[in-house]
Scaffold this active site. Structure first.
Site, PDB file in Angstrom:
ATOM      1  N   ASP A 187      56.371  21.453 -38.160  1.00 31.95           N
ATOM      2  CA  ASP A 187      55.822  20.933 -39.267  1.00 31.95           C
ATOM      3  C   ASP A 187      54.526  21.515 -39.327  1.00 31.95           C
ATOM      4  O   ASP A 187      53.367  20.765 -38.690  1.00 31.95           O
ATOM      5  CB  ASP A 187      55.757  19.397 -39.278  1.00 31.95           C
ATOM      6  CG  ASP A 187      57.229  18.892 -39.431  1.00 31.95           C
ATOM      7  OD1 ASP A 187      58.224  19.437 -38.881  1.00 31.95           O
ATOM      8  OD2 ASP A 187      57.374  17.886 -40.024  1.00 31.95           O
TER       9      ASP A 187
ATOM     10  N   GLU B 179      56.958  21.344 -44.718  1.00 34.65           N
ATOM     11  CA  GLU B 179      57.154  20.055 -45.527  1.00 34.65           C
ATOM     12  C   GLU B 179      55.686  19.413 -45.833  1.00 34.65           C
ATOM     13  O   GLU B 179      55.626  18.673 -46.888  1.00 34.65           O
ATOM     14  CB  GLU B 179      58.204  19.199 -45.175  1.00 34.65           C
ATOM     15  CG  GLU B 179      57.791  18.317 -43.790  1.00 34.65           C
ATOM     16  CD  GLU B 179      58.281  17.104 -43.679  1.00 34.65           C
ATOM     17  OE1 GLU B 179      59.143  16.556 -44.521  1.00 34.65           O
ATOM     18  OE2 GLU B 179      57.911  16.385 -42.783  1.00 34.65           O
ATOM     19  N   ASN B 180      54.601  19.620 -44.699  1.00 37.44           N
ATOM     20  CA  ASN B 180      53.618  18.872 -44.922  1.00 37.44           C
ATOM     21  C   ASN B 180      52.260  19.836 -45.263  1.00 37.44           C
ATOM     22  O   ASN B 180      51.238  19.614 -44.997  1.00 37.44           O
ATOM     23  CB  ASN B 180      53.416  17.886 -43.797  1.00 37.44           C
ATOM     24  CG  ASN B 180      54.242  16.988 -43.396  1.00 37.44           C
ATOM     25  OD1 ASN B 180      55.040  17.324 -42.407  1.00 37.44           O
ATOM     26  ND2 ASN B 180      54.607  16.242 -44.278  1.00 37.44           N
TER      27      ASN B 180
ATOM     28  N   HIS C 140      60.079  16.444 -37.696  1.00 34.79           N
ATOM     29  CA  HIS C 140      59.971  15.185 -38.462  1.00 34.79           C
ATOM     30  C   HIS C 140      58.835  14.252 -37.808  1.00 34.79           C
ATOM     31  O   HIS C 140      58.161  13.548 -38.335  1.00 34.79           O
ATOM     32  CB  HIS C 140      61.225  14.741 -39.004  1.00 34.79           C
ATOM     33  CG  HIS C 140      60.789  13.174 -39.800  1.00 34.79           C
ATOM     34  ND1 HIS C 140      60.209  13.192 -40.993  1.00 34.79           N
ATOM     35  CD2 HIS C 140      61.149  11.980 -39.461  1.00 34.79           C
ATOM     36  CE1 HIS C 140      60.072  12.083 -41.441  1.00 34.79           C
ATOM     37  NE2 HIS C 140      60.745  11.110 -40.586  1.00 34.79           N
TER      38      HIS C 140
ATOM     39  N   HIS D  57      59.589  15.507 -47.293  1.00 33.63           N
ATOM     40  CA  HIS D  57      58.405  15.311 -48.133  1.00 33.63           C
ATOM     41  C   HIS D  57      58.743  16.329 -49.170  1.00 33.63           C
ATOM     42  O   HIS D  57      57.675  16.947 -49.900  1.00 33.63           O
ATOM     43  CB  HIS D  57      57.086  15.613 -47.057  1.00 33.63           C
ATOM     44  CG  HIS D  57      56.625  14.553 -46.496  1.00 33.63           C
ATOM     45  ND1 HIS D  57      55.953  13.207 -47.154  1.00 33.63           N
ATOM     46  CD2 HIS D  57      56.815  14.065 -45.363  1.00 33.63           C
ATOM     47  CE1 HIS D  57      55.602  12.339 -46.318  1.00 33.63           C
ATOM     48  NE2 HIS D  57      56.273  12.789 -45.203  1.00 33.63           N
TER      49      HIS D  57
ATOM     50  N   HIS E   9      65.921  18.180 -39.495  1.00 32.24           N
ATOM     51  CA  HIS E   9      64.642  17.180 -39.799  1.00 32.24           C
ATOM     52  C   HIS E   9      65.126  15.691 -39.732  1.00 32.24           C
ATOM     53  O   HIS E   9      65.854  15.258 -40.731  1.00 32.24           O
ATOM     54  CB  HIS E   9      63.955  17.736 -41.047  1.00 32.24           C
ATOM     55  CG  HIS E   9      62.668  17.091 -41.399  1.00 32.24           C
ATOM     56  ND1 HIS E   9      61.762  17.669 -40.887  1.00 32.24           N
ATOM     57  CD2 HIS E   9      62.190  16.268 -42.048  1.00 32.24           C
ATOM     58  CE1 HIS E   9      60.604  16.935 -41.151  1.00 32.24           C
ATOM     59  NE2 HIS E   9      60.932  16.003 -41.983  1.00 32.24           N
TER      60      HIS E   9
ATOM     61  N   HIS F 140      56.934  14.684 -35.401  1.00 27.61           N
ATOM     62  CA  HIS F 140      55.542  15.463 -35.142  1.00 27.61           C
ATOM     63  C   HIS F 140      55.164  15.173 -33.617  1.00 27.61           C
ATOM     64  O   HIS F 140      53.958  15.293 -33.346  1.00 27.61           O
ATOM     65  CB  HIS F 140      54.304  14.625 -35.969  1.00 27.61           C
ATOM     66  CG  HIS F 140      54.523  15.004 -37.716  1.00 27.61           C
ATOM     67  ND1 HIS F 140      53.420  15.092 -38.464  1.00 27.61           N
ATOM     68  CD2 HIS F 140      55.597  15.720 -38.090  1.00 27.61           C
ATOM     69  CE1 HIS F 140      53.897  15.513 -39.534  1.00 27.61           C
ATOM     70  NE2 HIS F 140      55.194  15.915 -39.505  1.00 27.61           N
TER      71      HIS F 140
HETATM   72 FE   LIG Z   1      56.605  16.152 -41.347  1.00 18.68          FE
HETATM   73 FE   LIG Z   2      59.273  14.564 -42.453  1.00 23.95          FE
END
Ligand SMILES: [Fe+2]
Ligand SMILES: [Fe+2]
Length: 261
Positions: free
Chosen positions: A8, A39-40, A176, A68, A151, A178
């Protein structure tokens, strides 16, 4: 064949880590394909056309996503027009975009990339297990080299999916949470696994966000604005070495590299 997976990418610091480190990692480890979860990547929530472009120009071949996905309205443009952008496969029928893609760099074998999202402690989606079985079957008509970004929140769900796919895909790496896990291994059927790749961005933080507002939220339950943090930027993920002919993993190594400055 060697695949670099980048976990991520969080906000501008995450994109900077990718820009600064990916060209060197590609060279040093003779990487054939780079997959990154984005996604982030836009301000810490979602992805835009511009942030995707920045990530691609740094040397990332395919961008995956997660829960996200919808945080930035423009994502629809990526879903509809960007073949290098993959979203979780198990969104209901009718959602734009694709859950998997095939990638080939010059003179190298084709790689299948599949993105799935878990359902434990996450918004409900279609079943990732049955979805994965059908999609992997379909991808294997083109290539045995298949990479899965799963994820998901729950470690058990991630291990279970990877065990289900053992022998059918080259690698399953989770995203996901992190937080990078230390359980990298190759299962008996030849599938490499890492429960979570971690995240690429500021680690002097609470999973990428400034510490204080997150603490206030836990202490008071009052809503807070969670800004992306800035300190100790790192690129995290893994490098998987895959046998070109069998598609089985030969090695998996975690990556956790600091950005200078
Ligand atoms: Fe994330
Ligand atoms: Fe996520």
């Amino acid at each position: 064949m060697r695949l670099l997976f980048i976990a991520d990418i969080v906000g501008q610091p995450g994109r900077r880590a990718v820009t600064e480190l990916v060209p060197r990692l590609r060279r040093e480890h003779r990487i054939d394909v780079v997959v990154a979860n984005g996604e982030n990547s836009a301000g810490g929530s979602g992805i835009t056309v511009k942030t995707a472009e920045e990530i691609f120009s740094a040397g990332v071949d395919i961008i995956t996503s997660g829960d996200h996905l919808w945080d930035q309205k423009e994502v629809v443009q990526l879903l509809e027009h960007e073949p290098r952008f993959v979203r979780p496969l198990n969104y209901p029928a009718g959602v734009p975009g694709r859950g998997s893609t095939l990638f080939q760099s010059e003179g190298r074998p084709t790689v299948g990339i599949l993105n799935l999202q878990g359902r434990t402690f996450m918004p409900p989606l279609d079943c990732p297990f049955h979805g994965a079985l059908a999609e992997v079957e379909r991808l294997r008509r083109n290539t045995k080299i298949i990479f899965v970004d799963f994820h998901a929140e729950a470690t058990s769900e991630k291990v279970a999916l990877a065990r289900l796919l053992d022998g059918r895909v080259s690698a399953v790496i989770g995203t996901h949470t992190h937080v990078q896990t230390a359980d990298e291994q190759i299962f008996p059927g030849g599938t490499a696994f890492l429960c979570d790749g971690g995240f690429t961005g500021p680690h002097e933080s609470i999973i990428g966000r400034e510490i204080e507002p997150v603490l206030r939220r836990f202490l008071t339950n009052a809503p807070q604005k969670f800004e992306v943090a800035s300190g100790r930027v790192m690129l995290e993920g893994a490098i998987v070495e895959i046998d070109d002919t069998t598609g089985k993993a030969l090695s998996i190594r975690r990556v956790s590299e600091a950005v200078a400055g």
